[in-house]
Design an enzyme around this catalytic site. Structure first.
Site, short mmCIF file in Angstrom:
data_model
loop_
_atom_site.label_atom_id
_atom_site.label_comp_id
_atom_site.label_asym_id
_atom_site.label_seq_id
_atom_site.Cartn_x
_atom_site.Cartn_y
_atom_site.Cartn_z
N HIS A 262 -15.29 9.80 -31.33
CA HIS A 262 -13.97 10.63 -32.01
C HIS A 262 -12.92 10.86 -31.07
O HIS A 262 -11.95 10.88 -31.74
CB HIS A 262 -15.14 12.02 -32.51
CG HIS A 262 -14.30 12.92 -33.30
ND1 HIS A 262 -14.40 13.12 -34.59
CD2 HIS A 262 -13.21 13.78 -32.85
CE1 HIS A 262 -13.41 13.90 -35.15
NE2 HIS A 262 -12.79 14.54 -34.11
N GLU A 263 -13.31 11.43 -29.99
CA GLU A 263 -12.09 11.70 -29.18
C GLU A 263 -11.32 10.68 -28.68
O GLU A 263 -10.02 10.56 -28.44
CB GLU A 263 -12.61 12.48 -27.96
CG GLU A 263 -13.35 13.90 -28.40
CD GLU A 263 -12.31 14.88 -29.20
OE1 GLU A 263 -11.21 14.77 -29.40
OE2 GLU A 263 -13.38 15.57 -30.19
N HIS A 266 -9.03 9.64 -31.17
CA HIS A 266 -7.73 10.75 -30.93
C HIS A 266 -6.58 10.29 -29.94
O HIS A 266 -5.43 10.15 -30.16
CB HIS A 266 -7.99 12.03 -30.72
CG HIS A 266 -8.40 12.87 -32.08
ND1 HIS A 266 -7.78 12.96 -33.13
CD2 HIS A 266 -9.58 13.83 -32.18
CE1 HIS A 266 -8.32 13.90 -33.95
NE2 HIS A 266 -9.59 14.34 -33.41
N GLU A 292 -6.68 13.18 -37.49
CA GLU A 292 -8.35 13.28 -37.77
C GLU A 292 -8.61 11.92 -38.42
O GLU A 292 -9.84 11.42 -37.90
CB GLU A 292 -8.62 14.36 -38.54
CG GLU A 292 -9.96 14.73 -38.62
CD GLU A 292 -10.71 15.26 -37.53
OE1 GLU A 292 -9.82 15.85 -36.48
OE2 GLU A 292 -12.01 15.55 -37.26
#
Lengths: 495, 495
Positions: A262-263, A266, A292
């Protein structure tokens, strides 16, 4: 020096203060001894003040006004036009809010955060309620300063994602809610539901090895990023060549796995922001929803996909010393389990957590729901949408930090991210028949290149929905997302 | 607001910028991706500029002038008098140097560092020589701005350690040199010399465990410090409750061991600076020599002592999986071996490395030696004092970074540190008969408390030698240091 050069010089210093603020926070969350908290807060205040002085300076405003005058404006390149317009819009908005109000609001936010922390710990909503009332009131007043002519919640939404409105969100979130509730009900009836195997705990060093592998797959070998550890995972940008992501290694090995993906999603966005935009206001994401979409894409469409594990699982099981079949692992990774806590929610129920918050804050800010009745409304919706009965306010209305910071309008971007990520995945598949195969082979070159050219590199030259339309041919639509979920859970739970 | 309060407010912001600069550098050395170097340099420049603007502001100068006026001055507390005087002295000194000169010099230093790096790598002293000539010239001019009435090298010495002079140093370093050369010659004749056992390589995780143990013994369990890893070990202070030290884990396990003790000694000084001095100019060490006395004390008098290993060795050998007797280990840790490289030197020859540099730069700055003849002078002294023949300039005149930064006057503080540390050790023994026993038991409570009350807490309220006299009853004398070395090596090498 030309006005545009002067503007860029000022702007580059604003960006430097941004980067320094990011480092102060990153270090605070990852390495700083807890005892240094007070001094760190003072350092952050000092740099934030320097940042504010530049951002609200007459010098900056006058430069922008001069560049927007007809004679100067027409001489600007297309890119510089977008730059001046976007920058001016933001500066002008900030100047509409009186400094005294900003200061009071900021103090209220600080105080409210402390009260919320304690209230959550002690499961005592009543102590937080008066602060929440004030936060709602101040947020409405802030919205009125910015634009008194539209609904205040629309103003707040646009603080996080330009162009967003209740009208747009209702069009998408209302039918989506029905779809999610219906799919959840089908899953619950599956004979596999509730019988998923649990992953045993995994050695922390093995988790670290996996996280570093995942981050390298997404962010590349070129070392312009760092993976660290913090209590709550996050990503931040210190400078264009210095991207930091964090994760947390814990008893639940899925957490470091998925949060790293997820990170890193980003981080990849930030890493690929156009080089031509560096040091300027346009060198940032188009909006939080698009941001997101990048994290959700890598988390859900890649790392939680069946393709990803088809070859990678053998390595993973070896490193983690697992004795679980690939199929059991995959089902366990994606198991559906309605619960109270948004950040621990599975992919299917996650959207419902967000929609509940959206509906509540929309009505709260637009005056259709009072803080007095908020808790009952929260608990009712959890029962209605997710079928769970909230027993403790710390698991319910007190669960998220956002409202204590008066971040009303933030939650919807979490779901917009998932929606956009499904659209992006479908677009990728339409451009390349082999996407799933490439994911199986851990070959992300096509995906990374496409994302870079079609999403990341544009920074904020386009608005968020405009950017998604440019990249995918469509804007905010729930259809691809619902189709994706239906397909995934049909296969998973044998529906 | 009173003038003294206004002064402290201004000063606290200067201190905040100091802390932010420390973090920017610490992060650069420990975590930052190398690709981000250029942006990081810009961030550091921006904060250094903000720091400079405050330090050189008329507001600060006028406040100090006003506080020094007779009527105001007499109302100040003793501490505030020291504060105003010390601060004024430094501010006035800085104001004597024209900004244009500072800027030119700073550019020259930046450029020279790059040239030196390349020259060292390519073993090409000739390319660095013209820069060294300029650096000497600028340093003399700087000294003349500050005080044209005394020898320029004395001025430069006092940039690092107040009150220092060639006269004082010659009185100490000349006889000390004779003593060191004589002791080295005795050691070389010992039957044990050259027969010391080598420590086998030690697993990096074991080294980490040991370093953390050593740092905890010195800095305490209270977590207001962090141990990190960097190419070159250093210590830095982000804020009073946020002390950072680094080490490097390598093939030579002694390196992480002793450098951790060394840096922790520096860190403990910073940690214990008086709370009453926080946020002011006095919240800093008395000088670089005193600072080094703290690192040397823990490195040499504690961690390289026989007492320290008497109980600790069993644990150490177990963690590091060593098969070496305690005696062989201790001799190996302290073995004497004349070499070219200062930072790898043993405790006995280290002083000679420093004295060589002192003699050369003293004569260089005071005009008795030319850059043209410097290399020959360097090589001659290495042969004369240490008995080694320099074959490569990268091992000789190009070895240290200091001159490329124009840090003339810095080297002597390294040896002053060792000298003071011996005096401190003797003072501790005179106050407490059980010092060695306590070191054996890893009980550092007495030592830590004594150092805190007698050295650390005073910050820079006293000058460096004044502070040492206050704590130990004597100032800069080489006698204790020589006695200590004679005793240590007599026992070690059976002289």
């Amino acid at each position: 020096m030309s006005d545009i050069k002067k503007l860029k010089l000022l702007d580059s210093n604003i960006k430097k203060f941004d980067g320094i603020l990011s480092l102060l926070s990153f270090d605070q969350e990852t390495l700083m001894p807890k005892e240094a908290l007070d001094e760190r807060a003072e350092y952050i205040s000092l740099i934030a003040l320097k940042h504010h002085e530049l951002f609200s300076s007459d010098e900056l405003y006058d430069l922008l006004i001069s560049l927007k005058s007809r004679d100067n404006y027409k001489k600007l390149s297309l890119l510089n036009k977008a730059y001046v317009n976007n920058f001016f819009e933001e500066v002008e908005k900030k100047r509409k809010i009186p400094s005294s109000f900003v200061e009071e609001f900021s103090k209220l936010q600080g105080k409210s955060f402390g009260v919320w922390e304690k209230a959550k710990l002690e499961d005592d909503y009543d102590s937080f309620k008066p602060y929440l009332e004030k936060l709602v009131d101040y947020s409405k007043r802030k919205a009125a300063f910015i634009n008194p002519d539209i609904d205040p919640y629309d103003v707040l939404l646009q603080e996080f994602e330009k162009g967003l409105s209740v009208e747009k969100l209702d069009e998408v979130f209302i039918p989506l809610k029905e779809e999610l509730v219906s799919l959840l009900s089908k899953v619950k009836k599956s004979s596999l539901y509730g019988k998923e195997k649990f992953l045993p705990s995994v050695d922390l060093n093995a988790q670290k090895e996996i996280s570093l592998k995942i981050a390298s797959l997404i962010l590349g070998d070129k070392k312009n990023w760092v993976l660290s550890e913090s209590e709550h995972p996050f990503s931040t940008t210190i400078s264009p060549n210095d991207i930091r992501i964090t994760t947390k290694y814990s008893d639940d090995p899925f957490f470091s796995l998925t949060s790293t993906a997820h990170e890193a999603g980003h981080g990849l966005y930030e890493m690929n922001l156009g080089k031509n935009l560096r040091g300027t206001f346009l060198h940032q994401a188009a909006g939080l929803g698009v941001h997101e979409s990048q994290s959700r894409f890598w988390e859900n469409h890649v790392v939680k996909s069946k393709s990803f594990w088809s070859n990678f699982y053998d390595d993973y099981a070896k490193i983690c010393n697992l004795d679980l079949s690939k199929e059991d692992f995959y089902l366990s990774l994606n198991r559906v389990q309605p619960s109270f806590i948004r950040i621990k929610a599975d992919e299917l129920t996650y959207g419902l957590h967000v929609i509940i918050r959206y509906e509540l804050e929309r009505d709260l800010i637009n005056g259709k729901l009072s803080v007095e009745n908020l808790k009952d409304a929260w608990n009712k919706k959890y029962e209605e949408y997710l079928g769970v009965k909230v027993e403790k306010d710390s698991d319910g209305i007190l669960q998220d930090v956002h409202w204590s910071h008066a971040y009303f309008g933030y939650f919807p971007t979490y779901l917009i991210g998932s929606i956009y990520s499904a659209l992006i995945y479908d677009t990728l598949c339409s451009k390349n028949d082999n996407i799933d195969k490439e994911i199986s082979n851990l070959d992300f070159s096509f995906i990374r290149t496409w994302l870079k050219h079609n999403i990341h590199s544009h920074g904020s030259t386009l608005g968020p929905e405009e950017l998604i339309k440019y990249a995918c041919g469509e804007g905010l639509t729930y259809k691809n997302y619902v189709e994706y979920l239906n397909k995934k859970y049909k296969e998973l739970y044998d529906l």
